[in-house]
Scaffold this active site. Structure first.
Site, PDB file in Angstrom:
ATOM      1  N   ILE A  38       0.829  -1.192   0.000  1.00 46.39           N
ATOM      2  CA  ILE A  38       0.000   0.000   0.000  1.00 46.39           C
ATOM      3  C   ILE A  38       0.871   1.253   0.000  1.00 46.39           C
ATOM      4  CG2 ILE A  38      -1.783  -1.242   1.263  1.00 46.39           C
ATOM      5  CD1 ILE A  38      -1.083   0.367   3.748  1.00 46.39           C
ATOM      6  N   SER A  39       0.301   2.359  -0.449  1.00 47.46           N
ATOM      7  CA  SER A  39       0.930   3.677  -0.385  1.00 47.46           C
ATOM      8  C   SER A  39       2.303   3.638  -1.061  1.00 47.46           C
ATOM      9  CB  SER A  39       0.994   4.135   1.071  1.00 47.46           C
ATOM     10  OG  SER A  39       1.288   5.505   1.168  1.00 47.46           O
TER      11      SER A  39
END
Length: 721
Positions: free
Chosen positions: A315-316
């Site tokens: 993620i991110s």
């Protein structure tokens, strides 16, 4: 129980049963050539790997996923304790790191979905079990380095006991943000439940700093020692000579250097490379465990890209690293991609257009340092806009940052007006103008309600300072734009970090992007002397949230002087090309994301991919309504009431994306087409929203309805309203 050994090259002394299984796999798959991406050759240890530490976890007292805490222990508000808080052991720090990193990513409340929609006790098929979800297996950790000790990227591979060498699989879980190697543990959970190996990388970042005053550094396991004793084994050393260090401490005592900001490596340019290295480490470990045994005593590469499903995920920033790795993957080490809210830097002129509801988005595809420095300028003022006064934390923000005693946010508004960056005269009008500035720069209207909480948590200044330093390859000595990191008193003055145990445990509690773990962002140029950034006083005598520093950071992006050119050159090294090499891929992103706005990241990247790959593109984009960047904020109903009523957990859709990509690779099932996912907010009273149900988070549609279908053509993406 846990046992630890050091893994030696060759690995001849392995159980014969494993060799027999591996030989059967080799026979079934026919072997392969001699390059690193194929089977049949010797299992050669990658040259960049240092000493490999191997730890076995029994799944009872300790495990791969929960460090022995289980689902209930991760949910507990009481963190695991240390026998000696001033000298925690590596094992204690690992347990605390898993606890803190897992909780930092997810809503840990039962009403928000923990334990029913996701969590260790929810099995790979989505069934809620009565167990604790502990995963027995073996964990391998090593540095990737060029021999200098300056890189020392931490790589980790977890191999669950349920791993099946006859059907091998692996996912990546590169750390999100600037966290340490356990920063991707919530993503790794999907792989561990599936019986897949999980390959982690801290991507050259990390939570624990170099304490410059006392010259202590973190080691790979988070424990601390003197820089002299650590030598090249330090996870990070700011690389100052004794004379430089002494002069630095005399001029600016009690400061800290963090790896992402101060390594001088511009780590982001290599995030794809280090994620690929984690995959290569994974293949090496698996073949040392399960590869057929040659007559020479060496292991043969039996588990290869030809017979292994490998999904790049996270993620991110970790999701952006997975995308970068897929683009760089010339050997076919990665089979597919499934990422959530990725931070991805597009080319300077990507040649793409983005529309929403038939209206073109004017400003798209800017790099993170660009839109974050814009947020850093305007977000604090925008948070006072009357039009967002009922958003989460808006009232608390006004009380804490706009009161008569500390009028920091109105001071920022006034300072922007004085510099000609706003035109309105009254604070309320200046705030609305600031909000519109953000809207015009690519933020969605759904992001409006998030600005107050992100401003209060100092998200934009923290990210802007870290990335500006990193992209500029700045030394901690440079104090770029007048910023440094230190402990601070309640009034904002620099002070030794307190309590002393804070530094000892920062490997587990920090996020690598101060403010974190008690370390604050310091404005060295404040009128009253070095002071905590938002409490610093301008030369005019006003509290203005260090507008001078924010303008300096912005000028590094927009300016043309030597400092600006240095940062801009660093940005150019991080730009991706959009070519996923035909890999099946899914990106999920929350429409309301105010940290990584969709029109600067996933939307234009999807259009770029289609322009670059054309008919070969296999990328689907899922834009999730009523979702934003920080699932963990939903789980803070007493601090951020209103997140719970407005937002659903995006993590649910990362898991579904992984399911879909895995099923496609394993069975040929078609990937769902690009779509807007119309979730249903929980509603109710802010702070006490009703429990989430499956109805709030509908599944991905294999074929979305016309009103939800996202149209992607070569260089263009059209999002339905």
């Amino acid at each position: 129980m846990k046992s630890m050994t050091t893994m030696k090259h060759g690995g001849a002394a392995r159980p014969l049963a494993l060799a027999a299984v591996a030989a059967a796999v080799l026979a079934a798959c026919g072997g392969g050539g001699g390059d690193s991406g194929s089977g049949g050759g010797s299992n050669v240890r990658p040259a960049y790997l240092g000493t490999i530490t191997e730890a076995r976890y029994d799944g009872s007292s300790n495990d791969l996923l929960t460090a022995g805490l289980g689902a209930s222990g991760l949910a507990s508000a009481t963190p695991p304790a240390y026998a000696d808080a001033l000298k925690p052991t590596g094992a204690e720090l690992r347990r605390a790191a898993i606890y803190n990193n897992y909780r930092a990513m997810l809503d840990m409340t039962a009403a928000g979905g923990y334990g029913t929609l996701y969590g260790p006790n929810v099995d790979a098929q989505g069934r809620v079990t009565t167990g604790e979800g502990k995963v027995p297996g073996t964990e391998y950790i090593a540095y990737a380095d060029d021999g200098s000790g300056r890189q020392n990227v931490t790589l980790m591979v977890q191999v669950p006991d349920s791993f099946n060498p006859a059907r091998p699989c692996m996912i990546t879980a590169t750390a999100s943000g600037s966290r340490g190697v356990y920063g991707g543990i919530s993503t790794g959970e999907w792989g561990l439940k599936r019986g897949c190996a999980v390959a982690y990388s801290d991507k050259g970042t990390g939570a624990a700093p170099h304490d410059l005053q006392n010259d202590t550094v973190p080691l790979i396991d988070g424990t601390r020692t003197t820089a002299a004793a650590a030598g090249k084994s330090a996870a990070f050393n700011a690389n100052l000579t004794p004379a430089q260090l002494a002069a630095f401490n005399t001029a600016t005592p009690n400061r800290f250097a963090f790896k992402h900001a101060h390594s001088g490596q511009n780590a982001e340019k290599d995030w794809g490379t280090t994620t690929l290295q984690a995959v290569e480490f994974g293949y090496y470990v698996l073949n040392e465990r399960f590869g057929a045994l040659a007559s020479t005593g060496q292991r043969i590469r039996t588990i290869t890209p030809a017979n292994t499903i490998v999904i790049a995920s996270s993620i991110s920033n970790g999701g952006g690293a997975a995308i970068a790795a897929a683009e760089l993957d010339t050997q076919g080490l990665i089979s597919g991609v499934a990422v959530s809210e990725p931070a991805v830097e597009l080319p300077a002129n990507p040649g793409v257009t983005v529309q929403r509801g038939g209206t073109a988005i004017a400003v798209t595809g800017r790099p993170l340092i660009d839109y974050t420095t814009q947020a850093n300028l305007y977000q604090a003022c925008a948070s006072l806009a009357p039009s967002v006064s009922t958003s989460p934390y808006a009232a608390a923000f006004a009380a804490g940052f706009a009161g008569a005693a500390l009028p920091i946010a109105p001071g920022r508004c006034a300072a922007l007006r004085a510099r000609g960056l706003l035109t309105a005269d009254a604070t309320a009008a200046q705030a609305e103008e600031s909000l519109q500035k953000l809207r015009a720069y690519g933020w969605e209207p759904e992001s409006n309600d998030l600005h107050a909480s992100l401003a209060a948590f100092e998200v934009a200044p923290a990210v802007a300072v870290t990335f500006a330093n990193s992209l500029s390859r700045a030394s901690v000595q440079d104090h770029l734009c007048g910023f440094s990191y230190a402990g601070a008193t309640a009034a904002g003055a620099v002070t030794p970090l307190a309590p002393p145990a804070a530094l000892a445990g920062m490997f587990a509690t920090g996020n690598g992007v101060p403010p974190a773990g008690g370390v604050q962002l310091i404005n060295n140029r404040a009128k009253q002397g070095p002071a905590r950034d938002f409490l610093s006083v301008a030369d005019s005598g006003a509290f203005d949230w260090n507008t001078e520093g924010a303008v300096c950071l912005r000028n590094l992006v927009t300016g043309s002087d030597a400092a600006a050119r240095k940062l801009q050159a660093g940005v150019d090294e991080t730009r991706r090309n959009g070519n996923l090499r035909g890999k099946p891929a899914i990106i999920v992103h929350g429409r309301a994301d105010a940290l990584l706005p969709v029109s600067h990241t996933s939307r234009p990247y999807t259009a770029l991919n289609k322009r670059v790959e054309g008919a070969a593109s296999k990328l689907s984009y899922m834009e999730v309504a009523n979702a934003q960047h920080f699932d963990s904020f939903i789980g803070l109903p007493t601090v951020l009431p209103g997140y719970d009523t407005r937002y659903v957990p995006l993590h649910v859709y990362l898991n579904r994306a992984l399911d879909a990509v895995y099923d496609h690779l394993a069975t040929g099932k078609a990937l769902p087409a690009s779509q807007v996912v119309r979730t249903v907010p929980r509603g109710g009273a802010p702070g006490s929203a009703p429990a989430i149900t499956a109805a709030n988070v509908p599944p991905l549609a294999e074929v979305p309805s016309a009103g939800n279908a996202i149209a992607v053509t070569a260089g263009a993406i059209a999002i339905p309203e």
